[in-house]
Design a protein around this motif. Structure first.
Motif, mmCIF file in Angstrom:
data_model
loop_
_atom_site.group_PDB
_atom_site.id
_atom_site.type_symbol
_atom_site.label_atom_id
_atom_site.label_comp_id
_atom_site.label_asym_id
_atom_site.label_seq_id
_atom_site.Cartn_x
_atom_site.Cartn_y
_atom_site.Cartn_z
ATOM 1 N N PRO A 68 49.954 55.107 -5.620
ATOM 2 C CA PRO A 68 49.003 55.213 -4.572
ATOM 3 C C PRO A 68 47.593 55.172 -5.007
ATOM 4 C CG PRO A 68 50.513 56.867 -4.080
ATOM 5 C CD PRO A 68 50.834 56.191 -5.621
ATOM 6 N N ALA A 69 46.773 54.230 -4.451
ATOM 7 C CA ALA A 69 45.128 54.134 -4.682
ATOM 8 C C ALA A 69 45.244 53.268 -6.032
ATOM 9 C CB ALA A 69 44.775 55.280 -4.815
ATOM 10 N N ALA A 70 46.108 52.889 -6.720
ATOM 11 C CA ALA A 70 46.032 51.744 -7.767
ATOM 12 C C ALA A 70 45.370 50.660 -7.481
ATOM 13 C CB ALA A 70 47.270 51.824 -8.589
ATOM 14 N N GLN A 71 44.609 50.219 -8.573
ATOM 15 C CA GLN A 71 43.959 48.852 -8.285
ATOM 16 C C GLN A 71 44.189 48.012 -9.508
ATOM 17 O OE1 GLN A 71 40.339 48.719 -6.194
ATOM 18 N NE2 GLN A 71 40.336 50.842 -6.212
ATOM 19 N N PHE A 72 44.146 46.697 -9.369
ATOM 20 C CA PHE A 72 44.387 46.029 -10.884
ATOM 21 C C PHE A 72 43.371 44.618 -10.763
ATOM 22 C CE2 PHE A 72 46.040 42.027 -12.210
ATOM 23 C CZ PHE A 72 46.742 42.238 -13.781
ATOM 24 N N GLY A 73 42.780 44.254 -11.798
ATOM 25 C CA GLY A 73 42.171 43.133 -11.912
ATOM 26 C C GLY A 73 42.549 42.277 -13.252
ATOM 27 N N GLY A 74 42.559 41.084 -13.062
ATOM 28 C CA GLY A 74 42.822 40.043 -14.344
ATOM 29 C C GLY A 74 44.146 39.378 -14.117
ATOM 30 N N GLU A 75 44.778 39.026 -15.137
ATOM 31 C CA GLU A 75 45.843 38.063 -15.271
ATOM 32 C C GLU A 75 47.035 38.649 -15.962
ATOM 33 O OE1 GLU A 75 44.672 33.529 -13.998
ATOM 34 O OE2 GLU A 75 44.247 34.403 -15.855
ATOM 35 N N VAL A 76 48.411 38.428 -15.575
ATOM 36 C CA VAL A 76 49.359 38.586 -16.708
ATOM 37 C C VAL A 76 50.237 37.542 -16.968
ATOM 38 C CG1 VAL A 76 51.289 40.153 -17.302
ATOM 39 C CG2 VAL A 76 49.309 41.239 -16.403
ATOM 40 N N LEU A 77 50.094 36.774 -17.755
ATOM 41 C CA LEU A 77 50.737 35.422 -17.852
ATOM 42 C C LEU A 77 52.318 35.420 -18.491
ATOM 43 C CD1 LEU A 77 47.740 33.098 -18.617
ATOM 44 C CD2 LEU A 77 48.669 33.775 -16.354
ATOM 45 N N PHE A 78 53.147 35.064 -17.630
ATOM 46 C CA PHE A 78 54.577 35.186 -18.109
ATOM 47 C C PHE A 78 54.708 33.647 -18.657
ATOM 48 C CE2 PHE A 78 59.163 34.334 -17.707
ATOM 49 C CZ PHE A 78 59.655 35.680 -18.423
ATOM 50 N N GLU A 79 55.044 33.246 -19.806
ATOM 51 C CA GLU A 79 55.143 31.869 -20.101
ATOM 52 C C GLU A 79 54.052 31.027 -19.455
ATOM 53 O OE1 GLU A 79 58.199 30.373 -22.556
ATOM 54 O OE2 GLU A 79 56.729 32.019 -23.091
ATOM 55 N N GLY A 80 52.985 31.255 -19.366
ATOM 56 C CA GLY A 80 51.823 30.586 -18.490
ATOM 57 C C GLY A 80 51.591 30.857 -17.005
ATOM 58 N N GLU A 81 52.699 31.511 -16.521
ATOM 59 C CA GLU A 81 52.638 31.937 -15.061
ATOM 60 C C GLU A 81 52.089 33.246 -14.531
ATOM 61 O OE1 GLU A 81 55.931 30.882 -12.834
ATOM 62 O OE2 GLU A 81 56.590 28.994 -13.998
ATOM 63 N N ASP A 82 51.246 33.265 -13.856
ATOM 64 C CA ASP A 82 50.654 34.735 -13.566
ATOM 65 C C ASP A 82 51.450 35.297 -12.601
ATOM 66 O OD1 ASP A 82 49.173 36.858 -13.077
ATOM 67 O OD2 ASP A 82 47.544 36.051 -11.947
ATOM 68 N N ILE A 83 52.101 36.772 -13.050
ATOM 69 C CA ILE A 83 53.260 37.309 -12.320
ATOM 70 C C ILE A 83 52.308 37.970 -10.962
ATOM 71 C CG2 ILE A 83 54.398 37.741 -14.301
ATOM 72 C CD1 ILE A 83 53.512 40.679 -14.179
ATOM 73 N N TYR A 84 51.260 38.000 -10.858
ATOM 74 C CA TYR A 84 50.440 38.685 -9.848
ATOM 75 C C TYR A 84 50.191 37.440 -8.883
ATOM 76 C CZ TYR A 84 49.940 43.169 -12.092
ATOM 77 O OH TYR A 84 50.110 44.247 -12.737
ATOM 78 N N ASP A 85 50.629 36.290 -9.186
ATOM 79 C CA ASP A 85 50.309 35.227 -7.846
ATOM 80 C C ASP A 85 51.166 35.466 -6.881
ATOM 81 O OD1 ASP A 85 51.151 32.299 -6.956
ATOM 82 O OD2 ASP A 85 49.367 31.899 -7.872
ATOM 83 N N PRO A 86 50.743 35.283 -5.611
ATOM 84 C CA PRO A 86 51.745 35.537 -4.609
ATOM 85 C C PRO A 86 52.890 34.614 -4.708
ATOM 86 C CG PRO A 86 49.507 35.097 -3.930
ATOM 87 C CD PRO A 86 49.429 34.687 -5.430
ATOM 88 N N SER A 87 53.036 33.742 -5.361
ATOM 89 C CA SER A 87 54.436 33.268 -5.376
ATOM 90 C C SER A 87 55.366 33.858 -6.173
ATOM 91 C CB SER A 87 54.168 31.746 -6.165
ATOM 92 O OG SER A 87 53.823 31.702 -7.362
ATOM 93 N N TRP A 88 55.063 34.874 -7.027
ATOM 94 C CA TRP A 88 55.798 35.677 -7.689
ATOM 95 C C TRP A 88 56.441 36.971 -6.824
ATOM 96 C CZ3 TRP A 88 57.668 36.641 -12.991
ATOM 97 C CH2 TRP A 88 57.478 35.287 -13.823
ATOM 98 N N ARG A 89 57.653 36.852 -6.919
ATOM 99 C CA ARG A 89 58.195 38.052 -5.893
ATOM 100 C C ARG A 89 58.233 39.454 -6.975
ATOM 101 N NH1 ARG A 89 63.933 36.476 -3.426
ATOM 102 N NH2 ARG A 89 63.978 35.719 -5.690
ATOM 103 N N LEU A 90 58.111 40.569 -6.146
ATOM 104 C CA LEU A 90 58.115 41.702 -7.187
ATOM 105 C C LEU A 90 59.721 41.740 -8.049
ATOM 106 C CD1 LEU A 90 56.727 44.193 -8.299
ATOM 107 C CD2 LEU A 90 57.728 45.343 -6.201
ATOM 108 N N THR A 91 60.578 41.177 -7.260
ATOM 109 C CA THR A 91 61.983 41.294 -8.144
ATOM 110 C C THR A 91 61.953 40.337 -9.085
ATOM 111 O OG1 THR A 91 62.844 40.085 -6.453
ATOM 112 C CG2 THR A 91 63.325 42.173 -6.125
ATOM 113 N N ASP A 92 61.408 39.322 -8.982
ATOM 114 C CA ASP A 92 61.230 38.399 -10.077
ATOM 115 C C ASP A 92 60.803 38.928 -11.292
ATOM 116 O OD1 ASP A 92 62.476 36.415 -8.673
ATOM 117 O OD2 ASP A 92 60.748 35.498 -7.855
#
Length: 268
Positions: A68-92
């Motif tokens: 709760p109340a956690a916030q994040f900034g930046g990018e985490v790239l998995f083989e060049g793809e940002d896992i925080y991009d809306p196209s990434w599901r949490l389960t993925d």
């Protein structure tokens, strides 16, 4: 350990953090941390308590956002793809980037077998009984536990020793065939013998999966990792990386005096 068939598990992946910042409410705990974690290598995150290592680890598979109340900034790239991009599901993200926690947390009343395959249900993965049988043997073998439990797979996971329970948790994480495995002080609750066995498991996994491990044990970091990142938070400032590089350089010829002092045990 017998080799895992080439078709059994996907290749390890490179993970790259770019300018990662993290907050708990208004309190910033990480500031613009960037680090590449190479495929098939073990990266150790070291540093004193409270410098943001575990928080950084949790940002790498989006577990930070569960707080709760956690916030994040930046990018985490998995083989060049940002896992925080809306196209990434949490389960993925969770399936591809697994997690092993500080204290062994098998489901105590669930059998050893069912503990291993539990991740399949959590990620919505369907598998036949034969596939599950093969996956249980493969995952327990990769976690260095198969020979010890193969004759008692129907016994509760809670009957195992602490070290065996931690390796069962590693097997459970491996069963969904992640390409990266995050480990948050996986040996801190274990005795020396169990610690050594888990370290052997980490070394055996190197090359099969990318490992990122938080540890306060400098000898452990030196033994199991290929590269180290030294985190520090000074005088109330958010945590960040002072220095990172090949493990032998961090321990043998560090560039920053703070790194030299920490690995020599002069503080922390």
């Amino acid at each position: 350990m017998p080799p895992v068939p080439a078709t059994a598990a996907p290749a390890p992946a490179t993970l790259e953090a770019r300018a990662v910042s993290a907050w708990f409410g208004n309190h910033q705990v990480l500031s613009r941390v960037s680090l590449t974690m190479p495929a098939g290598q073990v990266t150790a995150l070291i540093g004193p308590s409270g410098c943001g290592k575990s928080t950084f680890l949790r940002t790498l598979n989006r577990m930070h956002e569960m707080i709760p109340a956690a916030q994040f900034g930046g990018e985490v790239l998995f083989e060049g793809e940002d896992i925080y991009d809306p196209s990434w599901r949490l389960t993925d993200a969770r399936r591809r980037i697994g997690m092993v926690f500080q204290k062994p947390n098998p489901f105590p009343a669930m059998s050893i077998y069912d503990n291993v395959v539990a991740g399949l249900r959590l990620t919505g993965t369907r598998a036949s009984r034969r596939t599950k049988d093969e996956l249980v043997e493969e995952s327990l073998t990769r976690a260095g536990l198969w020979k010890e439990v193969r004759d008692r797979l129907r016994q509760p996971g809670g009957v195992l020793s602490g070290g065996q329970q931690q390796r069962l948790c590693i097997a459970r994480a491996l069963a969904v065939r992640p390409r990266v495995l995050l480990m948050d002080e996986p040996c801190s609750a274990l005795d020396p013998t169990s610690t050594r066995r888990v370290e052997e498991t980490i070394q055996e996994l190197a090359g099969q999966v990318t490992v990122v491990i938080v540890t306060h044990n400098m000898q452990q970091a030196a033994r199991v990792s290929h590269q180290c990142a030294f985190f520090l938070a000074e005088q109330g400032t958010p945590g960040g990386i002072v220095e990172h590089g090949p493990t032998e350089n961090i321990f043998g010829t560090p560039k920053d005096q703070r790194t030299a002092d920490y690995v020599a045990g002069r503080f922390g």
